[in-house]
Write a protein that holds these residues in place. Structure first.
Motif, mmCIF file in Angstrom:
data_model
loop_
_atom_site.group_PDB
_atom_site.id
_atom_site.type_symbol
_atom_site.label_atom_id
_atom_site.label_comp_id
_atom_site.label_asym_id
_atom_site.label_seq_id
_atom_site.Cartn_x
_atom_site.Cartn_y
_atom_site.Cartn_z
ATOM 1 N N CYS A 17 3.236 10.868 3.426
ATOM 2 C CA CYS A 17 2.779 9.647 3.032
ATOM 3 C C CYS A 17 3.719 8.589 3.359
ATOM 4 O O CYS A 17 4.934 8.708 3.857
ATOM 5 N N ILE A 18 3.219 7.061 3.455
ATOM 6 C CA ILE A 18 3.773 6.030 3.880
ATOM 7 C C ILE A 18 3.477 4.898 2.813
ATOM 8 O O ILE A 18 2.519 4.571 2.448
ATOM 9 N N ALA A 19 4.862 4.133 2.453
ATOM 10 C CA ALA A 19 4.620 3.211 1.568
ATOM 11 C C ALA A 19 4.801 1.852 2.453
ATOM 12 O O ALA A 19 5.719 1.862 3.399
ATOM 13 N N THR A 20 4.084 0.890 2.290
ATOM 14 C CA THR A 20 4.437 -0.437 3.124
ATOM 15 C C THR A 20 4.562 -1.421 2.044
ATOM 16 O O THR A 20 3.634 -1.830 1.156
ATOM 17 N N SER A 49 0.796 -1.312 0.035
ATOM 18 C CA SER A 49 -0.143 -0.094 -0.039
ATOM 19 C C SER A 49 0.910 1.234 -0.080
ATOM 20 O O SER A 49 2.252 1.057 0.479
ATOM 21 N N VAL A 50 0.307 2.337 -0.445
ATOM 22 C CA VAL A 50 0.797 3.662 -0.307
ATOM 23 C C VAL A 50 -0.159 4.524 0.052
ATOM 24 O O VAL A 50 -1.331 4.839 -0.523
ATOM 25 N N ASP A 51 -0.065 4.984 1.447
ATOM 26 C CA ASP A 51 -1.104 5.929 2.001
ATOM 27 C C ASP A 51 -0.668 7.140 2.345
ATOM 28 O O ASP A 51 0.444 7.106 2.915
ATOM 29 N N CYS A 52 -1.621 8.123 2.117
ATOM 30 C CA CYS A 52 -1.165 9.721 2.389
ATOM 31 C C CYS A 52 -2.252 10.165 3.461
ATOM 32 O O CYS A 52 -3.449 9.724 3.647
ATOM 33 N N ASP A 53 -1.908 11.018 4.300
ATOM 34 C CA ASP A 53 -2.779 11.542 5.346
ATOM 35 C C ASP A 53 -3.757 12.524 4.674
ATOM 36 O O ASP A 53 -4.733 13.218 5.318
ATOM 37 N N HIS A 54 -3.386 12.801 3.466
ATOM 38 C CA HIS A 54 -4.461 13.739 2.811
ATOM 39 C C HIS A 54 -4.793 12.860 1.465
ATOM 40 O O HIS A 54 -3.883 12.536 0.791
ATOM 41 N N ALA A 55 -6.043 12.938 0.718
ATOM 42 C CA ALA A 55 -6.298 12.477 -0.282
ATOM 43 C C ALA A 55 -5.844 13.175 -1.685
ATOM 44 O O ALA A 55 -6.059 14.534 -1.730
ATOM 45 N N SER A 56 -5.505 12.445 -2.654
ATOM 46 C CA SER A 56 -5.287 13.003 -4.077
ATOM 47 C C SER A 56 -6.675 13.416 -4.448
ATOM 48 O O SER A 56 -7.716 12.769 -4.260
ATOM 49 N N GLY A 57 -6.878 14.680 -4.860
ATOM 50 C CA GLY A 57 -8.288 15.160 -5.456
ATOM 51 C C GLY A 57 -8.630 16.264 -4.191
ATOM 52 O O GLY A 57 -9.795 16.641 -4.400
ATOM 53 N N SER A 89 8.543 3.100 4.356
ATOM 54 C CA SER A 89 9.332 4.139 4.202
ATOM 55 C C SER A 89 8.280 5.359 4.210
ATOM 56 O O SER A 89 7.280 5.085 3.698
ATOM 57 N N GLU A 90 8.606 6.407 4.380
ATOM 58 C CA GLU A 90 7.899 7.888 4.557
ATOM 59 C C GLU A 90 8.334 8.913 3.793
ATOM 60 O O GLU A 90 9.699 8.771 3.616
ATOM 61 N N CYS A 91 7.591 9.901 3.312
ATOM 62 C CA CYS A 91 8.290 11.105 2.629
ATOM 63 C C CYS A 91 7.155 12.131 2.934
ATOM 64 O O CYS A 91 5.871 11.897 3.098
ATOM 65 N N ASP A 92 7.412 13.288 2.709
ATOM 66 C CA ASP A 92 6.700 14.590 2.841
ATOM 67 C C ASP A 92 6.513 15.353 1.624
ATOM 68 O O ASP A 92 7.760 15.358 0.961
ATOM 69 N N PHE A 93 5.475 16.084 1.262
ATOM 70 C CA PHE A 93 5.692 17.238 0.290
ATOM 71 C C PHE A 93 4.694 18.257 1.022
ATOM 72 O O PHE A 93 3.812 18.080 1.707
ATOM 73 N N SER A 94 4.813 19.588 0.501
ATOM 74 C CA SER A 94 4.096 20.586 0.797
ATOM 75 C C SER A 94 3.029 20.988 -0.135
ATOM 76 O O SER A 94 3.545 21.066 -1.599
ATOM 77 N N VAL A 95 2.069 21.464 0.085
ATOM 78 C CA VAL A 95 0.852 22.045 -0.847
ATOM 79 C C VAL A 95 0.438 23.430 -0.513
ATOM 80 O O VAL A 95 0.187 23.523 0.850
#
Length: 176
Positions: free
Chosen positions: A160-163, A140-148, A170-176
């Motif tokens: 976001c977290i990839a399992t 899975s790849v899950d983020c704490d905010h949904a695309s769209g 593994s985790e990563c972040d980006f800003s909007v």
């Protein structure tokens, strides 16, 4: 054999002595082996040495049900080996090969997003798709905010977290 009596008369006979090798050869397997996956593979090439000896003759065959140096997938596999001497006597031993997935997945978050609000709204609809890869597969790849989702004015950090299929993350972040 010759038998001679007191009158020097003799009698002879022959017989055969046959000795059979009935002793089993000695075989020594390695201790259980535990390794991590090879880079980029959901398994590992595992090598070992099995020692065998025999009192009467060298073992003519040491055979294992898996080949040393071959690829073992993630998990535990039993390997059994048999030594056979020239007389057909056999001895066996077994050991376990455990391959663990020690490599977390790779995740790549999108670049930071800088955008204006949607027409007539105080938020901006942003779509994104983080990319993830793992030799053993991504669960899975899950983020704490949904695309769209419509993001409010200001800076929102998306985490976001990839399992992978072996529960490594593994985790990563980006800003909007």
């Amino acid at each position: 054999c010759i038998a001679t009596d007191n009158n020097s008369l003799t009698s002879e006979c022959d017989f055969s002595v046959t000795v059979h090798d009935t002793g089993d050869p000695s075989i020594t397997c390695p201790q259980d082996i535990v390794v991590c996956t090879d880079p980029g593979v959901c398994g590992a090439n595992v090598s070992w040495t099995v020692d065998a000896s025999d009192t009467c003759s060298p073992p003519t065959l040491v055979d294992c049900d898996h080949t040393s140096g071959s690829l073992f997938v993630v998990g535990t596999t039993q390997v059994c080996c048999t030594a056979t001497d020239n007389a057909g006597n056999e001895s066996s031993c077994c050991f376990m090969v455990t391959v663990n997935d020690c490599t977390p997945p790779q995740i790549d978050c999108p670049a930071d997003v800088d955008t204006g609000t949607d027409p007539g709204a105080c938020c901006a609809t942003v779509t994104f798709a983080p990319a993830a890869d793992d030799a053993c597969g991504i669960a899975s790849v899950d983020c704490d905010h949904a695309s769209g989702e419509c993001f409010p004015i200001g800076v929102t950090v998306v985490h976001c977290i990839a399992t992978d299929n072996n529960s490594l993350t593994s985790e990563c972040d980006f800003s909007v």
